[in-house]
Design an enzyme around this catalytic site. Structure first.
Site, PDB file in Angstrom:
ATOM      1  N   ASP A 146       0.876  -1.177   0.000  1.00 21.64           N
ATOM      2  CA  ASP A 146       0.000   0.000   0.000  1.00 21.64           C
ATOM      3  C   ASP A 146       0.907   1.219   0.000  1.00 21.64           C
ATOM      4  O   ASP A 146       2.143   1.074  -0.006  1.00 21.64           O
ATOM      5  CB  ASP A 146      -0.929  -0.011   1.239  1.00 21.64           C
ATOM      6  CG  ASP A 146      -2.233   0.731   0.977  1.00 21.64           C
ATOM      7  OD1 ASP A 146      -2.190   1.896   0.545  1.00 21.64           O
ATOM      8  OD2 ASP A 146      -3.309   0.148   1.205  1.00 21.64           O
ATOM      9  N   HIS A 223      -4.253   2.438  -4.283  1.00 18.56           N
ATOM     10  CA  HIS A 223      -3.422   2.241  -3.079  1.00 18.56           C
ATOM     11  C   HIS A 223      -2.053   1.669  -3.440  1.00 18.56           C
ATOM     12  O   HIS A 223      -1.551   0.783  -2.766  1.00 18.56           O
ATOM     13  CB  HIS A 223      -4.120   1.292  -2.101  1.00 18.56           C
ATOM     14  CG  HIS A 223      -5.224   1.939  -1.327  1.00 18.56           C
ATOM     15  ND1 HIS A 223      -4.997   2.852  -0.330  1.00 18.56           N
ATOM     16  CD2 HIS A 223      -6.574   1.789  -1.399  1.00 18.56           C
ATOM     17  CE1 HIS A 223      -6.161   3.243   0.180  1.00 18.56           C
ATOM     18  NE2 HIS A 223      -7.131   2.623  -0.452  1.00 18.56           N
ATOM     19  N   GLU A 279     -10.988   1.475  -3.585  1.00 17.98           N
ATOM     20  CA  GLU A 279     -10.700   2.904  -3.500  1.00 17.98           C
ATOM     21  C   GLU A 279      -9.712   3.434  -4.541  1.00 17.98           C
ATOM     22  O   GLU A 279      -8.955   4.359  -4.245  1.00 17.98           O
ATOM     23  CB  GLU A 279     -10.192   3.253  -2.091  1.00 17.98           C
ATOM     24  CG  GLU A 279     -11.212   2.979  -1.018  1.00 17.98           C
ATOM     25  CD  GLU A 279     -10.758   3.392   0.377  1.00 17.98           C
ATOM     26  OE1 GLU A 279     -11.564   3.997   1.077  1.00 17.98           O
ATOM     27  OE2 GLU A 279      -9.613   3.094   0.761  1.00 17.98           O
TER      28      GLU A 279
HETATM   29  C1  ACM Z   1     -10.771  -0.690   2.718  1.00 20.81           C
HETATM   30  O1  ACM Z   1     -11.034  -0.450   3.893  1.00 20.81           O
HETATM   31  N1  ACM Z   1     -10.395   0.291   1.904  1.00 20.81           N
HETATM   32  C2  ACM Z   1     -10.885  -2.037   2.166  1.00 20.81           C
END
Ligand code: ACM
Ligand code: ZN
Length: 704
Positions: A146, A223, A279
């Site tokens: 990430d 991410h 996201e």
């Molecule tokens: C998450 O909490 N973005 C999976």
């Protein structure tokens, strides 16, 4: 020789007598029959016998009696779980005589640890696996990559760990790493780390010995900003720190991801490979020539379909190598890949949708299973990301949504997982603090049949386990002194039943109903509901050694607006309905989180009209709003009251401005209460958030 010694020990196994302390097993087994007495047989000399009929692989039968300890299990996992139960049963007096028949409710019983935002050394992972197995959890999902750093050695792309696993700042939470820069491995003072392939092999082996599968997650397409510190050409901008999404249109991207996944599959034998999918901003894809060209070539209508294209390609790749793709629920956007399993995190809705489509699902909703959320009143806790997920709230989650799936679709719900994201979790001690004892509630959700689960039954067991956690070196949260004041509205008998509950057990709770501070001589709460037919102000506190801990307050009104018709000139958010049109006149007040299903959220404006049925005296109208600016929950600039006889012409009765600064980051509540001697049939309440575009949340409009 050894067997003979054990056999001799078995025959001398003795029964002790005396009052039997409670059996505090977590998770609670399917069936426990306690016979009284103890066996002092050596728990290392256990007789294992084959069951008469085959048992499911994780099931076991454990019998402890005067003849010793017998385990029946068809599978190694079942035998292992019997031993975990036995460990929990062990007391100074021996093992209580019991007959236990047990098997899990769900096959997937998971915990996720984010090792990117903060790095957790291998030794911590091994310790966590030990605790997980003690509580019969069987999946450890490692969020390995990430924006906080890349955490696993990949031979084909050595720059990932050399250039993207150490960074300038140890802290990540405040500012979410903005301003952070990656530094080459070996830079003095740099923060970070990664697991070598040998580390991973050791973790995987340690887990396997405990019947735990380690599921690796390699995040894509969002991410992923750390990757671009090492390989900037893989993002649309072509340079680091310009965004977090892979450039899907770059012909190097998918081969890169497939190469990484290939090495990951060599290291991790798990059936599932997690590819993230959550996201993604998708922002750069709209203008990137490479992404646009790919979209044209593949006839992809929008950026959701571009994301879906990538996930389909990965699904095909992973499936062709005999594994399965797992991803966060955003992988539904633009079309779900055929073999994908969905981890439903934003709510249970994505999971329900996927199960209806015939896909497998793991439920991990932010509302109940995000262990990065506060576990108690934020004012008493170290900084966390937000929210409020107390042990009670965790325990209250049922992974199989009642009434929304057919029995066939239910089978697609493989189980549950709690997630510990670590933006605000800097080290091992803090991770333990956030994980325990909430992980015990998770374990019981995952294992114990729903109809056998009860918070009041779990609570004493959870309390009893805290000393054990501490003795094993776990920095568990020792539970709050909070008192949960919950209500049950009875509109037939026009009353509200109030129940007081502490998560500590035992707890001496004393309370008043006039709002005055409870003292050592105030009424002792006896566990039975307090009946309210008008208006009371409950004040309650736990007493220890005669001294009150923090006092908790709750206003309870069986008021005149309950169940009256209400009309909205504004709309409430479909995400925060609190049950719909009746929510603000149902007698239920919310707690300290806007996510508890009792707070109704409107974007910007609340404007509603209540019909009292006839022209009547009105003496008091009040409503409470919440502010928590992290998730964009603001006070209205002001609240206005109007009344009307005919529902057409309204008379203003007053406006109350907020007293909370709109940049005040603390969780706060303001009650807007109007007092007067008015007459009218219709009551209109208007509230506007002045910053524009944010949420306002209220829980009840009280009318007297
Ligand atoms: C998450 O909490 N973005 C999976
Ligand atoms: Zn691109």
């Amino acid at each position: 020789m050894k067997n003979l010694v054990f056999a001799a020990m078995l025959t001398v196994a003795a029964s002790c007598t005396g009052p039997q302390p409670p059996i505090n097993l977590i998770p609670k087994p399917v069936s426990v029959t306690a016979a009284g007495g103890y066996s002092t047989a050596d728990t290392g000399s256990i007789t294992r016998s084959q069951p008469d009929a085959p048992m499911p692989p994780e099931a076991y039968r454990l019998t402890v009696d005067k003849n010793g300890i017998t385990v029946k299990a068809s599978g190694e996992a079942g035998y292992f779980y019997a031993l975990q139960t036995l460990k929990q049963l062990q007391t100074d007096r021996g093992v209580p005589h019991v007959d236990i028949a047990d098997e899990p409710r769900f096959a997937y019983r998971g915990l996720m640890l984010d090792v990117s935002r903060h790095f957790f050394p291998k030794e911590f992972i091994l310790k966590l696996l030990d605790e997980m197995s003690y509580y019969k959890l069987n999946r450890l999902h490692l969020h390995l990559t990430d924006g906080g750093g890349w955490r696993v050695q990949i031979d084909k792309y050595p720059e990932l760990t050399r250039l993207a696993s150490y960074r300038t700042d140890a802290a990540w939470g405040a500012g979410y790493g903005r301003g952070n820069r990656f530094l080459p491995e070996g830079t003095e003072g740099a923060y970070g780390g990664y697991y070598t392939k040998d580390d991973i092999r050791q973790i995987v082996a340690h887990a396997a010995q405990r019947h735990i599968t380690v599921i690796p997650e390699i995040e894509m397409p969002g991410h992923s900003s750390e990757v671009f510190a090492a390989y900037p050409e893989l993002c649309c901008a072509g340079e680091a720190y310009q965004g977090g999404d892979f450039c899907i249109g770059n012909p190097k991207t998918i081969p890169f991801l497939q190469d990484v996944i290939t090495e990951i599959m060599e290291l991790f034998p798990s059936e599932y490979i997690h590819v993230g999918g959550d996201e993604a901003s998708k922002r750069h894809w709209r203008t990137c020539p490479k992404c646009q060209s790919l979209m044209r070539r593949e006839n992809l209508k929008n950026v959701d379909e571009l994301q879906s294209y990538l996930i389909h390609r990965m699904d095909e790749f992973i499936h062709s190598r005999g594994r399965k793709l797992l991803g966060w629920d955003e992988i539904l956007q633009g079309g779900l890949a055929p073999e994908a399993t969905v981890m439903s995190w934003r709510s249970t809705e994505g999971g329900i949708e996927a199960a209806r489509m015939g896909h497998d699902v793991v439920m991990t909703p932010v509302s109940h299973l995000y262990f990065d959320y506060y576990q108690a009143d934020p004012n008493t806790q170290p900084p966390a990301i937000g929210g409020y997920v107390s042990p009670r709230r965790v325990y209250g989650f049922n992974p199989v949504p009642v009434d929304s799936l057919t029995p066939e679709q239910h089978k697609h719900i493989l189980g549950v997982q709690a997630n510990l994201w670590t933006e605000f979790v800097p080290d091992e001690k803090h991770a333990e603090y956030m994980l325990f004892p909430r992980a015990l509630a998770l374990a019981e959700i995952a294992w114990t049949p729903q109809q056998q689960r009860s918070w009041l039954d779990f609570k004493p067991r959870m309390n009893a386990h805290i000393a054990g956690l501490q003795s094993r070196g776990i920095n568990a949260f020792t539970l709050s002194d909070e008192i949960d004041i919950s209500t049950k509205v009875d509109t037939v008998n026009k009353l509200i039943e109030v129940t007081l509950d502490a998560e500590k057990h035992p707890a001496e709770i004393r309370y008043t109903t006039d709002g005055s501070t409870p003292t050592a001589s105030s009424t002792l709460y006896d566990g039975k509901p307090i009946t309210v037919t008008d208006s009371v102000s409950i004040a309650a506190a736990i007493f220890r050694n005669g001294a009150p801990q923090k006092t908790y307050y709750g206003k309870v009104d069986y008021h005149r607006g309950i169940n009256k018709p209400i009309r909205y000139n504004s709309t409430y958010s479909p995400r925060y309905t609190a049950g719909g049109t009746n929510a603000l006149l149902n007698g239920y007040r919310g707690g300290i989180t806007y996510l508890d299903g009792l707070w109704q959220g409107c974007e910007n404006t609340l404007d509603c009209v209540i019909d009292m049925g006839e022209v009547t005296d009105i003496h008091e109208v009040s409503a409470r709003f919440m502010q928590l600016i992290g998730p964009q929950v603001f006070q209205p600039g002001s609240v206005e009251l109007l009344t009307s006889d005919d529902g057409v012409t309204f008379t203003p009765r007053g406006t109350i401005p907020t007293t909370v600064a709109s940049d005040d980051p603390k969780l706060s509540f303001q009650e807007y209460a109007f007092y007067g001697n008015w007459r009218g049939r219709y009551i209109q309440l208007k509230a506007n958030e002045t910053n524009g575009g944010n949420f306002i949340f209220t829980d009840e409009i009280v009318i007297w």
